[in-house]
Write an enzyme that holds these catalytic residues in place. Structure first.
Site, PDB file in Angstrom:
ATOM      1  N   ASP A 139      -5.970  -4.584   4.626  1.00 28.89           N
ATOM      2  CA  ASP A 139      -5.582  -5.971   4.829  1.00 28.89           C
ATOM      3  C   ASP A 139      -6.806  -6.705   5.390  1.00 28.89           C
ATOM      4  OD1 ASP A 139      -3.970  -8.310   5.449  1.00 28.89           O
ATOM      5  OD2 ASP A 139      -4.079  -7.630   7.538  1.00 28.89           O
TER       6      ASP A 139
HETATM    7 MG    MG Z   1      -3.081  -9.223   8.529  1.00 34.58          MG
END
Ligand code: MG
Length: 229
Positions: free
Chosen positions: A9
Site C-alpha cells: 500500500d
Molecule cells: Mg494506506
C-alpha cells in the site's frame, strides 16, 4: 522463500499521507482566501475526506462523487465561495501530488527488500497524484511497478483490483503474494477477499473485525527480521 511478490500500500504505509494532505489543504485554503489555516481546518478536512473514502471503499459512492463532495462542505464551513466544479478539485490534486515525504525507514526497508523480492505499489488514489509522489519520494528505483485504482478501474478491497494487478504481473499463483498495508478495510480485507496473505502495519492489534491479517507488525523495519518473509 515464502513470497515472491510484495504488494505495498502507498499512503500511511510507504508515504506520509498526513504530511502531503496537510500541505495540500493548507495551500488550497490559502489560495482561496482563508487568511490563516488552522489545525482545526486540517482536521476537519481530514475527517471529512476519510469518511468519503470509507464510503467509496464500501461501494456507497463513486470516485466522481467523492471528488466533488470534498470541497463544497469545507467552503461553506469556512466562508469561502465555492468556485464551481473542478477548480478547487484540480488545484488540490496538484498540491497533493507535490507531497512525497516517505514514512520513517520506508526507503531503507524497500531498498533492502527489493534485493530479494519483486515489489509493487497497490494504491487507492489518482494516477497523476500517486505516480508523481512515488517518483519524487525516491521509491521508484526499487519497484517493479505500481497499480493505482483510478487506472485499474476498481479500488481495494474489490477482488477485481487484485485480479487485474496479477494479470499485469503475469503470475497467478496467489501463494507467492503478500499485501502489506495500514488499512484493515482496504488492504487486509482486500487481501482476504482475494485470497492472498496479508500484513497489517499497526501499533495495536485490530479488534472488531470478522477477518484478520496473517501478520501484524508495529513498523516497517520488522519486515527485515525474516520471521515473516
Ligand atoms: Mg494506506
Amino acid at each position: 522463500m515464502k513470497y515472491s511478490y510484495l504488494l505495498f500500500d502507498c499512503d500511511r504505509t510507504l508515504l506520509d499521507f498526513n504530511s502531503a494532505m496537510k500541505g495540500a489543504i493548507t495551500k488550497l485554503l490559502l489560495k482561496y482566501g482563508v487568511p490563516e489555516v488552522t489545525d482545526e481546518m486540517v482536521s476537519f478536512y481530514d475527517a471529512w475526506n476519510n469518511s468519503l473514502w470509507d464510503q467509496l471503499e464500501a461501494g456507497l459512492i463513486t470516485k466522481e462523487e467523492l471528488v466533488y463532495a470534498r470541497f463544497p462542505v469545507v467552503c461553506s464551513r469556512y466562508g469561502i465561495t465555492y468556485p464551481g466544479k473542478g477548480k478547487m478539485e484540480s488545484d488540490y490534486i496538484l498540491f497533493l501530488s507535490e507531497g512525497h515525504e516517505p514514512m520513517p525507514d520506508a526507503l531503507d526497508v524497500v531498498k533492502k527488500l527489493s534485493e530479494k523480492y519483486k515489489l509493487f505499489i497497490v494504491s487507492n488514489g489518482f494516477i497523476e497524484v500517486q505516480e508523481r509522489r512515488v517518483t519524487e519520494s525516491g521509491l521508484r528505483p526499487y519497484l517493479c511497478g505500481s497499480f493505482i485504482s483510478e487506472e485499474i478501474g476498481f479500488s481495494k478491497p474489490d477482488p477485481r483490483f487484485f485480479e487485474e494487478s496479477l494479470k499485469q504481473i503475469g503470475d497467478f499463483d496467489k501463494s507467492k503474494y503478500l499485501i502489506i498495508g495500514d488499512s484493515m478495510s482496504a488492504d487486509i480485507q482486500g487481501g482476504v477477499n482475494f485470497g492472498i496473505d496479508t500484513c497489517l502495519i499497526s501499533k495495536k492489534k485490530p479488534e472488531g473485525y470478522d477477518y484478520e491479517p496473517t501478520y501484524v507488525v508495529g513498523e516497517l523495519t520488522e519486515l527485515l527480521k525474516g520471521e515473516i518473509l
